[in-house]
Design a protein around this motif. Structure first.
Motif, PDB file in Angstrom:
ATOM      1  N   CYS A  13       0.839  -1.201   0.000  1.00  0.00           N
ATOM      2  CA  CYS A  13       0.000   0.000   0.000  1.00  0.00           C
ATOM      3  C   CYS A  13       0.868   1.242   0.000  1.00  0.00           C
ATOM      4  O   CYS A  13       0.444   2.301   0.469  1.00  0.00           O
ATOM      5  CB  CYS A  13      -0.948  -0.009   1.177  1.00  0.00           C
ATOM      6  SG  CYS A  13      -0.126  -0.053   2.742  1.00  0.00           S
ATOM      7  N   GLY A  14       2.087   1.119  -0.490  1.00  0.00           N
ATOM      8  CA  GLY A  14       2.957   2.292  -0.529  1.00  0.00           C
ATOM      9  C   GLY A  14       3.385   2.685   0.869  1.00  0.00           C
ATOM     10  O   GLY A  14       3.447   1.846   1.780  1.00  0.00           O
ATOM     11  N   LEU A  46      -2.781   1.766  12.461  1.00  0.00           N
ATOM     12  CA  LEU A  46      -4.000   2.047  11.695  1.00  0.00           C
ATOM     13  C   LEU A  46      -4.077   1.142  10.462  1.00  0.00           C
ATOM     14  O   LEU A  46      -5.140   0.622  10.118  1.00  0.00           O
ATOM     15  CB  LEU A  46      -4.032   3.508  11.240  1.00  0.00           C
ATOM     16  CG  LEU A  46      -3.953   4.583  12.332  1.00  0.00           C
ATOM     17  CD1 LEU A  46      -3.983   5.971  11.693  1.00  0.00           C
ATOM     18  CD2 LEU A  46      -5.098   4.444  13.320  1.00  0.00           C
ATOM     19  N   ALA A  47      -2.936   0.948   9.793  1.00  0.00           N
ATOM     20  CA  ALA A  47      -2.926   0.187   8.543  1.00  0.00           C
ATOM     21  C   ALA A  47      -3.320  -1.264   8.788  1.00  0.00           C
ATOM     22  O   ALA A  47      -4.149  -1.830   8.063  1.00  0.00           O
ATOM     23  CB  ALA A  47      -1.550   0.268   7.896  1.00  0.00           C
ATOM     24  N   LYS A  48      -2.754  -1.865   9.829  1.00  0.00           N
ATOM     25  CA  LYS A  48      -3.104  -3.263  10.119  1.00  0.00           C
ATOM     26  C   LYS A  48      -4.576  -3.379  10.464  1.00  0.00           C
ATOM     27  O   LYS A  48      -5.235  -4.366  10.132  1.00  0.00           O
ATOM     28  CB  LYS A  48      -2.248  -3.799  11.265  1.00  0.00           C
ATOM     29  CG  LYS A  48      -0.880  -4.226  10.771  1.00  0.00           C
ATOM     30  CD  LYS A  48      -0.107  -4.971  11.829  1.00  0.00           C
ATOM     31  CE  LYS A  48       1.250  -5.361  11.241  1.00  0.00           C
ATOM     32  NZ  LYS A  48       2.263  -5.550  12.253  1.00  0.00           N
ATOM     33  N   GLY A  49      -5.089  -2.365  11.148  1.00  0.00           N
ATOM     34  CA  GLY A  49      -6.518  -2.371  11.481  1.00  0.00           C
ATOM     35  C   GLY A  49      -7.374  -2.392  10.229  1.00  0.00           C
ATOM     36  O   GLY A  49      -8.399  -3.069  10.178  1.00  0.00           O
ATOM     37  N   GLN A  50      -6.955  -1.655   9.212  1.00  0.00           N
ATOM     38  CA  GLN A  50      -7.720  -1.637   7.959  1.00  0.00           C
ATOM     39  C   GLN A  50      -7.650  -2.996   7.273  1.00  0.00           C
ATOM     40  O   GLN A  50      -8.647  -3.483   6.733  1.00  0.00           O
ATOM     41  CB  GLN A  50      -7.209  -0.536   7.027  1.00  0.00           C
ATOM     42  CG  GLN A  50      -7.549   0.867   7.500  1.00  0.00           C
ATOM     43  CD  GLN A  50      -9.039   1.065   7.699  1.00  0.00           C
ATOM     44  OE1 GLN A  50      -9.843   0.737   6.841  1.00  0.00           O
ATOM     45  NE2 GLN A  50      -9.420   1.577   8.857  1.00  0.00           N
ATOM     46  N   ILE A  51      -6.470  -3.614   7.267  1.00  0.00           N
ATOM     47  CA  ILE A  51      -6.341  -4.920   6.607  1.00  0.00           C
ATOM     48  C   ILE A  51      -7.183  -5.966   7.343  1.00  0.00           C
ATOM     49  O   ILE A  51      -7.968  -6.692   6.728  1.00  0.00           O
ATOM     50  CB  ILE A  51      -4.868  -5.374   6.566  1.00  0.00           C
ATOM     51  CG1 ILE A  51      -4.057  -4.421   5.686  1.00  0.00           C
ATOM     52  CG2 ILE A  51      -4.755  -6.806   6.063  1.00  0.00           C
ATOM     53  CD1 ILE A  51      -2.565  -4.690   5.697  1.00  0.00           C
ATOM     54  N   ALA A  61      -7.566  -0.157   2.511  1.00  0.00           N
ATOM     55  CA  ALA A  61      -8.726  -0.627   3.272  1.00  0.00           C
ATOM     56  C   ALA A  61      -9.629  -1.578   2.515  1.00  0.00           C
ATOM     57  O   ALA A  61     -10.608  -2.050   3.053  1.00  0.00           O
ATOM     58  CB  ALA A  61      -9.535   0.578   3.746  1.00  0.00           C
ATOM     59  N   GLU A  62      -9.351  -1.852   1.261  1.00  0.00           N
ATOM     60  CA  GLU A  62     -10.296  -2.645   0.490  1.00  0.00           C
ATOM     61  C   GLU A  62      -9.716  -3.931  -0.089  1.00  0.00           C
ATOM     62  O   GLU A  62     -10.438  -4.744  -0.645  1.00  0.00           O
ATOM     63  CB  GLU A  62     -10.874  -1.797  -0.658  1.00  0.00           C
ATOM     64  CG  GLU A  62     -11.671  -0.618  -0.156  1.00  0.00           C
ATOM     65  CD  GLU A  62     -12.305   0.189  -1.278  1.00  0.00           C
ATOM     66  OE1 GLU A  62     -13.534   0.257  -1.295  1.00  0.00           O
ATOM     67  OE2 GLU A  62     -11.581   0.740  -2.114  1.00  0.00           O
ATOM     68  N   GLY A  63      -8.409  -4.094   0.024  1.00  0.00           N
ATOM     69  CA  GLY A  63      -7.746  -5.198  -0.666  1.00  0.00           C
ATOM     70  C   GLY A  63      -8.381  -6.553  -0.442  1.00  0.00           C
ATOM     71  O   GLY A  63      -8.587  -7.328  -1.377  1.00  0.00           O
TER      72      GLY A  63
END
Lengths: 997, 168
Positions: A691-692, A699-704, A768-770
């Motif tokens: 995700c760049g 926060l990023a892990k939460g989205q995944i 957040a959508e992968g």
């Protein structure tokens, strides 16, 4: 409290990239956050409740609210006819004759469609009044299948449109027809993507008020954007858009896309507040959310692939039937067009042909749902890639790798127009295979299969688009229509940063977050840029369209935050920095290129002792404008409107760069299927994401993980079920199942490359959508592998999977038990509740006949019936009180008898009509004389709709059985009062379940 | 016993987070609505109003209950505890709140009050819990944002083998 008090050090690490704890938690964990329903309202505010259609398709002949208006506390009952003069239709992205205003006018077209609004002093009373409104419906045939809806014979939802297929477009990128026609190898598959959503925990909420001074409306709601829809609302309300003031509260309890299509309610409630003469508040309940808020478009796609012997795929050709339910609401049919540029996913397939049919059916209308068109498209592409591998006898991963866009070829222009900015797909796959232990998994599968187990491995990959090009929806217009309308492109994000008289920094953004931690991430970015502490930055993400800076792309959707909102914040912070550099440079007598911002100081790089505190420079701009460089405006408030030049309009050949930054997701998994139950156990799951730049790993892990959990729900459990007649069956959280902590699966998260996007200011791409894209089809591929079965559809419910396991063989009928005199079966699959049975009554046939057909006797037989009035030999009416589970209601019964052959047989048909719904049914009864009494044989067919089906569907078969048993017990008791009670009547009744009800 | 009349408001009094509160409610009013709209304690959230999602969970006399399936009048004279009562006396996070904060165990935070109150019941026992027990206990609380791992991690940080002293 923030844990960041001591984050200042010389040359400190940038905050961006660090796992900074969330600012948002401070209110949320104390119960002090402000969600929509937490906002205090003015005294005198009325509360709205919606009367909704129990029918999938019906004409409204009349609405009588007389009784409802008599109820204490009820101020108004407002219908579509009342709304009409104050509105125009809610427009969508192409010219069409549909007239949709958020409430039914002459027709209802889905179960749950708003029909009237009660405005009362409290919600309880408003709901009481709903039961007293009488609506006269003429029920029409319904259609729920999008392919069938395109047939000539299908009932048409919108007569003005003439057809349920409201848009049809064919796109040719390359020469797919030619390649496919000439191909030596080709294959095809048809997929069906179900109706689902990621239902947020907080439902819709609106407070609307008419403002006589402006002639406009003030609205507070948890609408999430895109704010392009604000223009749709203003046009519909026939007011200048500046007069529609929309505010959003600090907190929103999740959305995942769904709170976009709150906007038709805003329009309706605005007008209702005007008519009722008071502010009006409405909080959606859970049944309303399931039946009538918004869902992802379901889709039927037939996809073909042409390929070489070595696995190179040369062309794809696909035809989509995109099912949007009863109405098109802006920005629909956007999901299919948002993915258009990516019609070849992550593969170097040079030719693609896409046919899009946008279809309306008698179901809840669609809207944004996390994934936004991607799950549907990639389900088709990744299934057909899987099938190509299978036909070649090739490993599916090897086939994918053969066709992946090579590293080093970015930015890569895909044939349908996506300019895929960056990536190294091969490395992501390599890292996943290693860290996710694919070799071990293959061994595990081998062993499991050796033991006779049903074990499958699946793979899926997806390009993950973020920051939508606002122009992509124009792709559904023809070139000529586009030329006429003028160019549409870009995706403007805005951010405003001010520094006040004490040097305190305030950031205002346009991202309307729903829990993603935007306050935290923006504070990280701005603190880095201005050399301040995290805790120095105040971020306010409430929005107010009359006071904030915003543009049409504002809002929270399509992973816009990471690429766009951060870029706007970075740009605005840079502008603040430039201005303050000029002020400080003059004051410190230091050239501007020698100024640095660090440790809350603005100072000379070469002589750090020569500096000013940040707050003092900020103060100067307010307290002493004369100290500012000549020509500089006082105060510090910098606004950035940021857009990316790569977001160009659709070309003449219909190519469109649908998004700005494209991440990559790759998954593989192992599943084991229980042959006895059909249960799919996810044994091993691996997911990787590029995700760049990662702004904050917490926060990023939460989205995944969040996206993964949503995708597991969609794959295994979640579906909004409609029967063939349009009856809606998934009104409760007991029908629409969502994974809980007990079922949750923790995937292996692969640590892989983070290739910054060259097109965004911080290099961030969406994340957040992968898993919405990869996980459903990864699991479907695994199940197909385990069962060697092609037509895999979601959700992978045990009953369905069990059917696939046994698809090759006839199901053995249940062992024929000894013939008993009672039997009873109920089947709620198909379009109606059907049942049949027989029972023995120890009384003579004539006696049974009289008991059955005497209104007094019949009233005593029917559970919940007090009295029946006889209007003619063959016509009775009465009132029934009955229910399913906790849902109980009063129904008006109208019963007619036909084909009477006394005392042998009769046909009984009737309707039950009440606030909980409507049911129509017919039963056929035959009486046979047998030794010692009468054998009663019957079968029936009941169509149910409305609340009772939506919330009680799963109980209906059981309830029907119970009611029939009660009926016959009563019949026995009344027709043969002297007969000895039969032992275990219920226990002796043999029942069998049919279908997947 | 108090006799309640349909359609009339009657007084309700109970202890909320250690304070006496009172208000008026019709017999049919839900405890969740009473807390939120009569008392103004909006920390407790309503997600489904049919007892499935768990967002409205509060503690009544030490037991976690659904305030959407409880009538306001059933709380008469009881002791109710909600998320607003979890802070320490000097307004710091308690152990569960702190663990949620440190583990990123919330996103939108809408389900969080229910999660915290369900876990508070476990914490009040002083026992240690396994991850499976925690997952089982939380199976009546739905979260749409997190996927649960962070919530379970946070809960285990307090209630698990290596957990801190239980919340109280």
């Amino acid at each position: 409290m923030t844990g960041m008090e001591d984050d200042v050090s010389e040359m400190r690490e940038p905050l961006v990239g660090q796992k900074i704890l969330r600012t948002e938690d401070q209110t949320l964990l104390r119960g002090k956050a402000t969600f929509m329903d937490d906002i205090p309202i003015a005294k005198g505010t009325l509360h709205a409740a919606f009367l909704r259609s129990p029918h999938a398709h019906a004409r409204i002949r009349g609405i009588d609210a007389t009784e409802a208006l008599k109820l204490k506390g009820v101020h108004a009952v407002i219908t579509g006819e009342d709304i009409k003069p104050y509105t125009k239709p809610l427009i969508v992205g192409f010219a069409n004759p549909l007239d949709y205003r958020g409430i039914a006018m002459d027709k209802v077209r889905y179960v749950g469609e708003p029909v009237a609004i009660v405005c009362a002093t409290d919600r309880y009373r408003a709901e009481d009044a709903l039961k007293l409104i009488k609506v006269d419906y003429e029920v029409l045939d319904a259609v729920v299948d999008p392919v069938r809806a395109c047939e000539e014979s299908a009932p048409v939802l919108h007569e003005a449109a003439g057809s349920n297929r409201v848009s049809h477009r064919v796109f040719n990128h390359g020469e797919a027809d030619k390649v496919l026609d000439a191909a030596k190898n080709k294959t095809q598959i048809t997929i069906r993507y179900p109706r689902n959503s990621v239902t947020p925990m907080e439902t819709y909420g609106v407070v609307a008020e008419y403002k006589p001074d402006t002639g406009g409306y003030d609205v507070t709601s948890n609408f999430q954007g895109p704010f392009s829809v604000h223009t749709v609302m203003a046009i519909a309300l026939k007011i200048p858009s500046a007069k529609l003031r929309h505010k959003s509260p600090a907190n929103s309890g999740g959305s995942f896309g769904s709170k976009l299509t709150l906007f038709p309610y805003i329009v309706v409630l605005c007008v209702a507040s005007r008519l009722a003469g008071r502010p009006l508040k409405w909080i959606e309940d859970r049944l309303e959310h399931h039946a009538s808020s918004s869902v992802a478009p379901s889709r039927v796609t037939t996809i073909e692939a042409a390929y070489d012997d070595d696995g190179t795929v040369n062309a794809l050709r696909m035809e989509h039937y995109d099912d949007h339910g009863a109405h098109l609401r802006a920005p629909m049919p956007a999901p299919i067009y948002r993915m258009h540029g990516l019609s070849t996913n992550c593969y170097t397939i040079p030719n693609v042909k896409v046919t899009n049919n946008i279809v309306l059916t008698n179901k809840c209308p669609t809207g944004a749902v996390r994934g936004f068109g991607g799950p549907q498209l990639y389900f088709a592409i990744e299934r057909v890639m899987n099938k190509v591998a299978k036909e070649l006898g090739m490993d599916p991963l090897a086939l994918m790798e053969k066709n992946l866009i090579p590293a080093g070829s970015f930015p890569y222009r895909a044939p349908a127009g996506a300019l895929i900015d960056s990536g190294d797909y091969q490395q992501v796959v390599k890292d996943s295979v290693e860290q996710g232990k694919l070799d071990w998994l293959r061994e595990r599968q081998k062993q499991a299969r050796a033991e006779g187990k049903l074990y499958g491995i699946g793979f899926a990959a997806a390009v993950e688009p973020s920051q939508s090009n606002m122009g992509y929806i124009s792709t559904l217009k023809t070139k000529e229509e586009r030329e006429k309308a003028g160019p549409k492109d870009g995706a403007v994000a805005s951010c405003t940063i001010s520094v006040d008289a004490l040097g305190s920094v305030n950031v205002v953004g346009d991202s309307t977050p729903q829990g993603q931690g935007h306050q935290t991430a923006l504070a990280q970015i701005v603190a880095d840029e201005l050399g301040l502490k995290f805790s120095d930055i105040t971020v306010n993400l409430e929005t107010d369209t009359q006071k904030d800076n915003w543009s049409i792309a504002a809002g929270n959707y399509s992973c816009r935050f990471s690429p766009a909102s951060t870029s706007a914040a970075k740009t605005a912070a840079e502008r603040v920095r430039v201005k303050m550099t000029k002020v400080a440079g003059r004051f410190l007598n230091v050239p501007e290129d020698d100024i640095e911002f660090a440790d809350s100081m603005i100072r000379s790089k070469s002589n750090p002792d020569n500096g000013l505190e940040f707050r003092r420079v900020g103060g100067l701009a307010h307290w002493s404008p004369s100290s500012l460089p000549e020509g500089m405006d006082p105060g510090i408030r910098e606004v950035a409107y940021w857009n990316a030049p790569e977001l160009t309009p659709t070309t003449a050949n219909d190519e469109i760069n649908t998004s700005l930054a494209y991440g990559f997701a790759f998954d593989f998994c192992g599943v084991e299927i229980d042959p006895d139950t059909g249960n799919v156990k996810v044994d091993h799951y691996v997911t990787a994401h590029d995700c760049g730049t990662i702004l904050n790993p917490g926060l990023a892990k939460g989205q995944i993980r969040g996206s993964f959990a949503n995708a597991i729900g969609a794959s295994l459990y979640e579906e909004f079920v409609y029967k063939e007649d349009g009856t809606f069956l998934s009104g409760t959280m007991a029908d629409y199942l969502i994974p809980t902590a007990a079922e949750a699966i923790d995937p292996v998260l692969v640590d892989t490359v983070a290739i910054p996007s060259p097109f965004t200011r911080l290099g961030a791409k969406g994340i957040a959508e992968g898993n919405q894209y990869t996980t459903p089809v990864c699991l479907a591929n695994a199940v197909a592998d385990a069962l060697d079965y092609e037509d895999v559809t979601m959700p992978l419910t045990p009953s369905k999977v069990f059917g696939w396991i046994n698809s090759g063989e006839e199901m053995a009928p249940p062992a024929d038990e000894e013939k008993t005199e009672e039997r009873l079966s109920v089947d709620f699959s198909g379009d109606a509740l059907r049942g049949e049975g027989e029972t023995f009554v120890p009384a003579p046939r004539e006696k049974v006949w009289e008991t059955l057909l005497d209104p007094k006797e019949m009233a005593a037989l029917i559970p919940g019936c007090k009295e029946l009035d006889k209007h003619a030999e063959d016509h009775f009416t009465g009132t029934l009180k009955m229910g399913v589970g906790a849902v109980r209601g009063t129904f008006e019964a109208d019963i007619r008898l036909k084909n009477m052959r006394k005392p042998e047989s009769v046909e009984i048909s009737g309707t039950l009509d009440g606030s909980l719904g409507v049911s129509r049914g017919t039963g056929w009864v035959e009486l046979d004389e047998v030794e010692g009494g009468t054998n009663v044989r019957y079968h029936y067919e009941i169509h149910l709709s409305g609340t009772i089906a939506s919330v009680g569907g799963r109980l209906l078969s059981g309830a029907a059985r119970l009611l029939i048993n009660q009926f016959f017990r009563a019949l026995v008791a009344r027709a043969a009062p002297d007969a000895a009670p039969r032992k275990g009547l219920l226990g002796k009744i043999r029942s069998k379940f049919g279908g997947n009800s | 016993m108090k006799v309640l009349q349909h359609g009339q408001k009657h007084s309700v009094e109970f202890t909320l987070n250690g304070e006496e509160v009172e208000g008026f409610a019709e017999p049919r009013m839900l405890l969740s609505d009473f807390l939120r709209h009569e008392i103004g304690a909006t920390g407790t959230h309503v997600g489904c109003e049919h007892g499935v999602c768990g967002a409205c969970t509060v503690m009544m006399d030490g037991k976690a209950v659904r305030s959407c399936l409880t009538l306001a009048h059933q709380a008469e004279g009881r002791e109710i505890r909600t998320i607003e009562g979890l802070e320490t006396p000097d307004h710091e996070f308690n152990d569960l709140q702190q663990a949620f904060h440190e583990n990123f165990a919330l996103q939108c935070g809408y389900c969080t009050p229910g999660m915290l109150m369900t876990l508070s019941e476990l914490a009040s026992t002083g026992k240690r819990y396994t991850e499976a027990e925690v997952r089982d206990a939380l199976s009546g609380n739905i979260c749409r944002c997190t996927g649960y791992k962070e919530i379970v991690d946070a809960a285990m940080a307090v209630l698990g083998d290596k957990g801190q002293v239980a919340a109280e």
